[in-house]
Design a protein around this motif. Sequence first.
Motif, PDB file in Angstrom:
ATOM      1  N   LEU A   6      -8.207 -14.925  22.240  1.00 48.28           N
ATOM      2  CA  LEU A   6      -8.639 -16.171  22.848  1.00 48.28           C
ATOM      3  C   LEU A   6      -9.910 -15.929  23.650  1.00 48.28           C
ATOM      4  N   GLN A   7     -10.688 -16.979  23.860  1.00 47.31           N
ATOM      5  CA  GLN A   7     -11.913 -16.869  24.634  1.00 47.31           C
ATOM      6  C   GLN A   7     -11.828 -17.823  25.815  1.00 47.31           C
ATOM      7  N   GLY A   8     -12.238 -17.335  26.991  1.00 48.79           N
ATOM      8  CA  GLY A   8     -12.168 -18.172  28.178  1.00 48.79           C
ATOM      9  C   GLY A   8     -13.083 -17.678  29.275  1.00 48.79           C
ATOM     10  N   THR A   9     -12.906 -18.248  30.454  1.00 54.97           N
ATOM     11  CA  THR A   9     -13.735 -17.944  31.604  1.00 54.97           C
ATOM     12  C   THR A   9     -12.876 -17.324  32.696  1.00 54.97           C
ATOM     13  N   VAL A  10     -13.393 -16.267  33.328  1.00 57.52           N
ATOM     14  CA  VAL A  10     -12.675 -15.617  34.420  1.00 57.52           C
ATOM     15  C   VAL A  10     -12.726 -16.528  35.644  1.00 57.52           C
ATOM     16  N   THR A  11     -11.539 -16.843  36.202  1.00 56.38           N
ATOM     17  CA  THR A  11     -11.481 -17.688  37.393  1.00 56.38           C
ATOM     18  C   THR A  11     -11.104 -16.906  38.644  1.00 56.38           C
ATOM     19  N   SER A  12     -10.534 -15.710  38.479  1.00 58.15           N
ATOM     20  CA  SER A  12     -10.154 -14.910  39.633  1.00 58.15           C
ATOM     21  C   SER A  12     -10.118 -13.441  39.242  1.00 58.15           C
ATOM     22  N   ASN A  13     -10.557 -12.579  40.180  1.00 61.86           N
ATOM     23  CA  ASN A  13     -10.461 -11.134  39.952  1.00 61.86           C
ATOM     24  C   ASN A  13     -10.049 -10.418  41.232  1.00 61.86           C
ATOM     25  N   THR A  14      -9.296 -11.117  42.102  1.00 62.00           N
ATOM     26  CA  THR A  14      -8.926 -10.545  43.392  1.00 62.00           C
ATOM     27  C   THR A  14      -7.839  -9.479  43.279  1.00 62.00           C
ATOM     28  N   THR A  35     -10.140 -37.136  21.478  1.00 64.79           N
ATOM     29  CA  THR A  35     -10.196 -35.702  21.721  1.00 64.79           C
ATOM     30  C   THR A  35      -9.668 -35.406  23.117  1.00 64.79           C
ATOM     31  N   ILE A  36      -8.704 -34.486  23.173  1.00 64.00           N
ATOM     32  CA  ILE A  36      -8.061 -34.129  24.432  1.00 64.00           C
ATOM     33  C   ILE A  36      -8.359 -32.672  24.743  1.00 64.00           C
ATOM     34  N   ARG A  37      -8.659 -32.394  26.031  1.00 63.75           N
ATOM     35  CA  ARG A  37      -8.891 -31.026  26.480  1.00 63.75           C
ATOM     36  C   ARG A  37      -7.688 -30.570  27.278  1.00 63.75           C
ATOM     37  N   LYS A  38      -7.096 -29.453  26.880  1.00 65.05           N
ATOM     38  CA  LYS A  38      -5.990 -28.863  27.631  1.00 65.05           C
ATOM     39  C   LYS A  38      -6.406 -27.467  28.047  1.00 65.05           C
ATOM     40  N   THR A  39      -6.054 -27.081  29.256  1.00 68.70           N
ATOM     41  CA  THR A  39      -6.389 -25.752  29.743  1.00 68.70           C
ATOM     42  C   THR A  39      -5.120 -24.999  30.101  1.00 68.70           C
ATOM     43  N   LYS A  40      -5.223 -23.681  30.007  1.00 69.79           N
ATOM     44  CA  LYS A  40      -4.110 -22.825  30.375  1.00 69.79           C
ATOM     45  C   LYS A  40      -4.676 -21.544  30.953  1.00 69.79           C
ATOM     46  N   LYS A  41      -4.008 -21.013  31.975  1.00 71.41           N
ATOM     47  CA  LYS A  41      -4.459 -19.778  32.607  1.00 71.41           C
ATOM     48  C   LYS A  41      -3.623 -18.609  32.102  1.00 71.41           C
ATOM     49  N   TYR A  42      -4.302 -17.525  31.786  1.00 73.44           N
ATOM     50  CA  TYR A  42      -3.648 -16.292  31.368  1.00 73.44           C
ATOM     51  C   TYR A  42      -4.057 -15.181  32.320  1.00 73.44           C
ATOM     52  N   ARG A  43      -3.131 -14.294  32.624  1.00 74.09           N
ATOM     53  CA  ARG A  43      -3.452 -13.120  33.427  1.00 74.09           C
ATOM     54  C   ARG A  43      -3.627 -11.956  32.464  1.00 74.09           C
ATOM     55  N   ALA A  44      -4.779 -11.304  32.548  1.00 70.92           N
ATOM     56  CA  ALA A  44      -5.128 -10.258  31.589  1.00 70.92           C
ATOM     57  C   ALA A  44      -5.421  -8.951  32.314  1.00 70.92           C
ATOM     58  N   HIS A  45      -5.136  -7.852  31.643  1.00 67.35           N
ATOM     59  CA  HIS A  45      -5.350  -6.513  32.196  1.00 67.35           C
ATOM     60  C   HIS A  45      -6.814  -6.118  32.033  1.00 67.35           C
ATOM     61  N   ASP A  46      -7.443  -5.730  33.131  1.00 67.14           N
ATOM     62  CA  ASP A  46      -8.834  -5.279  33.145  1.00 67.14           C
ATOM     63  C   ASP A  46      -8.875  -3.944  33.884  1.00 67.14           C
ATOM     64  N   ALA A  47      -8.632  -2.851  33.152  1.00 62.85           N
ATOM     65  CA  ALA A  47      -8.487  -1.529  33.766  1.00 62.85           C
ATOM     66  C   ALA A  47      -9.748  -1.088  34.499  1.00 62.85           C
ATOM     67  N   ALA A  48     -10.922  -1.390  33.952  1.00 64.16           N
ATOM     68  CA  ALA A  48     -12.174  -0.934  34.552  1.00 64.16           C
ATOM     69  C   ALA A  48     -12.649  -1.851  35.678  1.00 64.16           C
ATOM     70  N   GLU A  49     -12.019  -3.000  35.847  1.00 61.52           N
ATOM     71  CA  GLU A  49     -12.404  -3.997  36.853  1.00 61.52           C
ATOM     72  C   GLU A  49     -13.894  -4.331  36.763  1.00 61.52           C
ATOM     73  N   GLN A  50     -14.365  -4.586  35.533  1.00 58.25           N
ATOM     74  CA  GLN A  50     -15.795  -4.823  35.322  1.00 58.25           C
ATOM     75  C   GLN A  50     -16.157  -6.291  35.214  1.00 58.25           C
ATOM     76  N   PHE A  51     -15.190  -7.196  35.148  1.00 58.45           N
ATOM     77  CA  PHE A  51     -15.498  -8.615  34.960  1.00 58.45           C
ATOM     78  C   PHE A  51     -15.416  -9.370  36.275  1.00 58.45           C
ATOM     79  N   LYS A  52     -16.348 -10.280  36.483  1.00 58.37           N
ATOM     80  CA  LYS A  52     -16.453 -11.059  37.709  1.00 58.37           C
ATOM     81  C   LYS A  52     -16.136 -12.525  37.413  1.00 58.37           C
ATOM     82  N   VAL A  53     -15.969 -13.309  38.451  1.00 63.77           N
ATOM     83  CA  VAL A  53     -15.681 -14.740  38.314  1.00 63.77           C
ATOM     84  C   VAL A  53     -16.850 -15.418  37.605  1.00 63.77           C
ATOM     85  N   GLY A  54     -16.533 -16.220  36.594  1.00 60.95           N
ATOM     86  CA  GLY A  54     -17.556 -16.942  35.847  1.00 60.95           C
ATOM     87  C   GLY A  54     -17.933 -16.287  34.533  1.00 60.95           C
TER      88      GLY A  54
END
Length: 83
Positions: A6-14, A35-54
Amino acid sequence: MPKRILQGTVTSNTNAQTVTVLVERRFTHPVLKKTIRKTKKYRAHDAAEQFKVGDKVRIQECAPVSKNKRWEVVTDEAATAEA
């Protein structure tokens, strides 16, 4: 069975080694034909902690890492170049 990607946007990395990714899907309502837009949040493992919000990221199914984490961030160069 192939793993879903899946493709999405990072909303939190705290949290440590975890990012929250907001994934949006669009579909046409069967009756209203709107046309309907539905959103869902997933928590994903980021071992290197390289991704930031946005950041735009791709996540892939994996074995459970913790109670809520069932996804991991895809870190190959092709995926990050597209996003």
